[in-house]
Design an enzyme around this catalytic site. Sequence first.
Site, PDB file in Angstrom:
ATOM      1  N   CYS A   1       0.933  -1.135   0.127  1.00 60.38           N
ATOM      2  CA  CYS A   1      -0.076  -0.097   0.079  1.00 60.38           C
ATOM      3  C   CYS A   1       0.748   1.364   0.142  1.00 60.38           C
ATOM      4  CB  CYS A   1      -1.087  -0.007   1.091  1.00 60.38           C
ATOM      5  SG  CYS A   1      -2.549   1.007   1.104  1.00 60.38           S
TER       6      CYS A   1
ATOM      7  N   GLU B   1      -2.557  -9.626   2.787  1.00 63.75           N
ATOM      8  CA  GLU B   1      -3.081 -10.274   4.110  1.00 63.75           C
ATOM      9  C   GLU B   1      -4.694 -10.276   4.326  1.00 63.75           C
ATOM     10  OE1 GLU B   1      -3.065  -6.069   4.963  1.00 63.75           O
ATOM     11  OE2 GLU B   1      -1.883  -7.202   3.898  1.00 63.75           O
TER      12      GLU B   1
ATOM     13  N   HIS C   1      -3.869  -5.107  -0.209  1.00 64.33           N
ATOM     14  CA  HIS C   1      -3.322  -5.861   0.935  1.00 64.33           C
ATOM     15  C   HIS C   1      -3.498  -7.385   0.757  1.00 64.33           C
ATOM     16  CE1 HIS C   1      -3.048  -2.549   3.830  1.00 64.33           C
ATOM     17  NE2 HIS C   1      -4.074  -1.970   3.119  1.00 64.33           N
TER      18      HIS C   1
END
Length: 352
Positions: A243, A326, A324
Amino acid sequence: METAYVALEGGRVVEARSRAPGTTRGELVFTTAYTGYEESLTDPSYEEQVLTFSYPLIGNYGVREERFESDRVHPRAVVARELTDDVAEWLTEEDVPAIDHLDTRDLVTGIREEGAMKCGIAAGPDATEEAARAELSECKGMSEHTDIGQQVSVAERHTHNPNGDGPHVALVDCGAKGSITSSLVERDAVVDILPYDATAADVEHLDPDILFISNGPGDPENFTAAHALVEEFVGEVPLAGICLGQQVIAGALDGETEKMDFGHRGVNQPVRDLRSGRVVMTTQNHGYTVSEPGRLEVTQVNVNDDTPEGLESDDLDVITRQYHPEANPGPNDSLDFFDDVLALAEDAELTA
């Protein structure tokens, strides 16, 4: 019923219901996520913003601390069509103003047509339109928050999984989500979390296998210390970023960044890998993007608007993602990014 008011950049004032009292201001943005409100509200990348949920009902599965991405709520205020009592009580305890019973479709349409905008909010028994307008008049643009890194970063270094057998990662905390650390630790990496303004000497002292620049809020150009670290260690230590981390790394390697009209925020952003042609669904939360990749190659793009979602350089040992991997909340299509990051250490060792 207690009243609330939202004063919007451009002059309009919207009336709503107060669910958590207070006055505040920030950049009004929206997310399309329909689950994961706990993770979104504790995501440091929402610092200095007012978060509007486009999904109409927020709070229908309660509030559980184990889902939090940090130790507090980061948006300056929360806007929804309807908030459950659980979420309203949580936000009241956190001293974060919250409002509902307004047409969030209208707000979201306005943001899409006019861009993310400044706003002021007044909620509670003493709320007035004038108070909301007063907050708006004091609202800064996101790029003006030059000290935003200090608001979201750790104050001093600390270590996760010190006895791990995997690569040693120095993670520069520009507002890192907890699940980034967890994703690395689950792969047995040793993770040292460093403040956003860490120096080259701090990194040299650790002698890490990988230097990782985290996500975070605001304008990447304000994270000058992280820029300096990238410039110092590129070509010597493998670099990774998520990001804001992608934006910082690109900017430090002769690239350029720019503010988007309304950004990408949600759990359903499609991303195409240019090498394999594979499309994955991703979780995103950013208002800035890389406009020129500099010394890096664009390897992934957003299907909707072609903005860069992945940058890499085999020669410089760099790999970054705008989204992202994750997730939390969101799909798990891209979790293998963390395997690729840790593999950078092995590749660098073989090369050496």
